[in-house]
Design a protein around this motif. Structure first.
Motif, PDB file in Angstrom:
ATOM      1  N   PRO A 128      71.551 -39.984  59.451  1.00  0.00           N
ATOM      2  CA  PRO A 128      71.115 -40.204  58.067  1.00  0.00           C
ATOM      3  C   PRO A 128      70.924 -38.904  57.305  1.00  0.00           C
ATOM      4  N   ASP A 163      74.076 -37.954  55.597  1.00  0.00           N
ATOM      5  CA  ASP A 163      74.281 -38.774  54.396  1.00  0.00           C
ATOM      6  C   ASP A 163      73.482 -38.243  53.214  1.00  0.00           C
ATOM      7  N   PHE A 201      75.236 -34.743  52.132  1.00  0.00           N
ATOM      8  CA  PHE A 201      76.633 -34.726  51.702  1.00  0.00           C
ATOM      9  C   PHE A 201      76.802 -34.714  50.183  1.00  0.00           C
ATOM     10  N   ARG A 219      83.482 -38.352  49.321  1.00  0.00           N
ATOM     11  CA  ARG A 219      83.101 -38.957  50.601  1.00  0.00           C
ATOM     12  C   ARG A 219      84.207 -39.849  51.169  1.00  0.00           C
ATOM     13  N   ARG A 251      85.087 -33.718  61.534  1.00  0.00           N
ATOM     14  CA  ARG A 251      83.702 -34.200  61.401  1.00  0.00           C
ATOM     15  C   ARG A 251      82.705 -33.141  61.867  1.00  0.00           C
ATOM     16  N   ARG A 260      76.746 -47.683  60.128  1.00  0.00           N
ATOM     17  CA  ARG A 260      75.716 -47.198  59.204  1.00  0.00           C
ATOM     18  C   ARG A 260      76.052 -45.820  58.648  1.00  0.00           C
ATOM     19  N   HIS A 261      76.629 -44.962  59.484  1.00  0.00           N
ATOM     20  CA  HIS A 261      76.805 -43.559  59.110  1.00  0.00           C
ATOM     21  C   HIS A 261      78.211 -43.077  59.493  1.00  0.00           C
ATOM     22  N   LEU A 307      80.100 -40.810  58.376  1.00  0.00           N
ATOM     23  CA  LEU A 307      80.342 -39.364  58.376  1.00  0.00           C
ATOM     24  C   LEU A 307      80.165 -38.769  59.765  1.00  0.00           C
ATOM     25  N   THR A 308      79.247 -39.322  60.545  1.00  0.00           N
ATOM     26  CA  THR A 308      78.985 -38.797  61.884  1.00  0.00           C
ATOM     27  C   THR A 308      79.569 -39.681  62.984  1.00  0.00           C
ATOM     28  N   ARG A 323      66.759 -31.590  51.810  1.00  0.00           N
ATOM     29  CA  ARG A 323      68.031 -32.173  52.239  1.00  0.00           C
ATOM     30  C   ARG A 323      68.623 -31.310  53.369  1.00  0.00           C
TER      31      ARG A 323
END
Length: 501
Positions: free
Chosen positions: A257, A260, A263, A290, A320, A395-396, A398-399, A438
């Motif tokens: 998270p 997220d 980003f 994204r 990634r 859920r995520h 990006l990872t 962040r």
């Protein structure tokens, strides 16, 4: 500071999942073990290839503090003396990130600036934790392929398959058990804290001040819990959740998270018209960046690209991992945008960032794996990781499920020798935390757990900034001023404080 700080590379190897580990509060016996052996006299000499006046030495430490007369290890230490002896208050120890960061390197990179910033109030000192740099190291004798960051980091295969991760993690665990020996099993956060206290004794200091960053905030917290009477002014920058049932296992779970939340900073930068002249603009609108990156990673999963590094491909997971590293610093945004551009251009030859272009050294890989596995127990159920990865990928994206994936600790044959330290509000009120809103590596919501654990022992300075590492890294004058004021005068904000961007 370098673009890719070792603290970020190493903390990226942490993992998370449910656990049955018990917890413990530090007890006076832990302090007695550190003082069990008489502190040695350090033989200070000029550091090799140094022109700044730094000195280096070797500090002998017990391999096992419960057996102070038993086998010993050596810990490399360094200091930069105060240039204003009349203003000297004591010693400020720099506690590096990681696991795997070098305190000796931190003194070389930051010592002169910190000495100037604090007006010579401190000797700036640091040590290489066990397994790192000039200290006693160990080896798991891993193959080059197993020591690639994108493999140690345990990224799932295309579609979320973790069978290769399971096989690799089992192989690494067996190699470390077979080749690492008792030295490797002694690489823990508790022992790093004990080594710091032995360093304090060797320096002849009744108390230490500290600046810990990233994983170093946890080591600093462990020290402050185990040796509260020896803490002076304690600064913790970019803090993780100290939950003693998870520790390292929880830090990476939080990074999904956190990525997220961070980003959008990169997306806004990459869509800014100012990037056009630099050839780095990825989209006309920030909201398009994204999906572009996610789609590109998926394409590279099935169609890897050759790179400028012979034999190393740009895969979806390499992209990634490059993203996670780049999110730590605004200064890394151009590298990531350039890599995305090159990956999308059929005629280009992508250039990988250095941490992804080749394997970690065997000693670095061993040190990181050891601390992660020695600090806390890990769940043993492979199906539990499969389920966690499947859910986290949704859920995520990006990872892509990596933060909750299996690691070698799942198959470790050596149970942790000690239980994790529970951080509490019992002790002096002399801790200043500083935290970016962040932060992609040690997210703000995790830092709030550290703040809660300290109670009135700490104050928190919140900086409205993205990235990892705030003091003298973020350019936020308000945050920098709060830390410098505390280190030079001992005055903290009366209450938790917010610093606008």
């Amino acid at each position: 500071m370098t673009t890719y700080r070792h603290r970020g590379v190493a903390i990226a190897l942490s993992l998370a999942a449910a656990t049955t580990a018990l917890t413990a509060t530090a007890v006076p016996a832990a302090q007695a073990r550190s003082a069990g052996a008489e502190a040695p006299v350090l033989d200070w000499k000029p550091c090799a290839d140094d022109t700044t006046g730094r000195e280096c030495a070797q500090l002998p430490v017990p391999r096992d503090y419960a057996d102070p007369q038993g086998p010993s290890l050596t810990v490399a230490v360094s200091r930069l003396r105060s240039d204003h002896p009349d203003k000297r208050r004591g010693a400020l120890v720099l506690i590096p990130g990681g696991p795997g960061g070098s305190g000796v390197q931190q003194v070389a990179e930051r010592g002169a600036a910190l000495r100037e910033e604090t007006g010579g109030a401190y000797d700036i000192v640091g040590l290489d934790p066990r397994g790192v740099g000039g200290s006693t190291t160990a080896s798991c004798r891993l193959s080059d392929d197993d020591r690639m960051l994108v493999h140690l980091r345990s990224w799932p295969g295309p579609g979320g398959d973790i069978s290769e991760n399971v096989a690799r993690s089992r192989r690494i665990a067996e190699a470390c058990h077979r080749n690492g020996g008792a030295d490797l099993r002694s690489f823990t956060s508790r022992n790093e804290a004990r080594d710091i206290d032995r360093f304090r004794q060797a320096l002849g200091e009744r108390k230490l001040s500290a600046y810990g960053v990233s994983y170093g905030t946890y080591v600093g917290a462990v020290y402050a819990q185990m040796f509260p009477q020896h803490t002076d002014r304690w600064v913790l920058d970019s803090n993780g959740d100290p939950d003693p049932t998870r520790v390292e296992r929880g830090w990476l779970a939080n990074m999904a998270p956190a990525a997220d939340l961070r980003f959008p900073d990169f997306a806004a930068w990459a869509a800014d018209p100012a990037r056009e002249a630099q050839g780095l603009r990825l989209a006309e609108r920030a909201e398009d960046v994204r999906p572009l990156v996610i789609a590109l990673a998926a394409k590279l999963d099935s169609e890897p690209r050759k790179t400028a590094e012979d034999g190393v491909l740009l895969t979806g997971n390499q992209l990634r991992q490059a993203l996670q590293l780049a999110l730590e610093s605004d200064g890394s945004f151009p590298m990531l945008a350039r890599l995305v551009k090159e990956a999308r251009d059929p005629k280009a030859v992508p250039v990988l960032p250095p941490p992804l272009a080749g394997p970690l050294s065997d000693q670095d890989a061993a040190a990181v794996v050891a601390v992660l596995c020695n600090d806390v127990s890990w769940p043993k159920s492979v199906p539990s990781y499969e389920r966690a990865v499947a859910a986290d990928r949704i859920r995520h994206p990006l990872t892509a499920g990596s933060p909750v994936n299996v690691l070698p600790c799942t198959f470790s044959k050596d149970a942790p020798a000690e239980k994790p330290v529970r951080i509490t509000d019992e002790g002096p009120s002399n801790i200043l935390m500083i935290q970016g809103l962040r932060d992609p590596a040690t997210p703000y919501f995790g830092a709030l757990k550290m703040r809660e654990a300290w109670g009135d022992r700490a104050r928190l300075v919140t900086v409205d900034h993205g990235g990892h590492g705030m003091y003298r890294d973020s350019g936020n004058a308000c945050g920098d001023r709060a830390v410098t004021t505390f280190l030079t005068t001992g005055v903290r904000p009366e209450r938790d404080t917010y610093c606008a961007s």
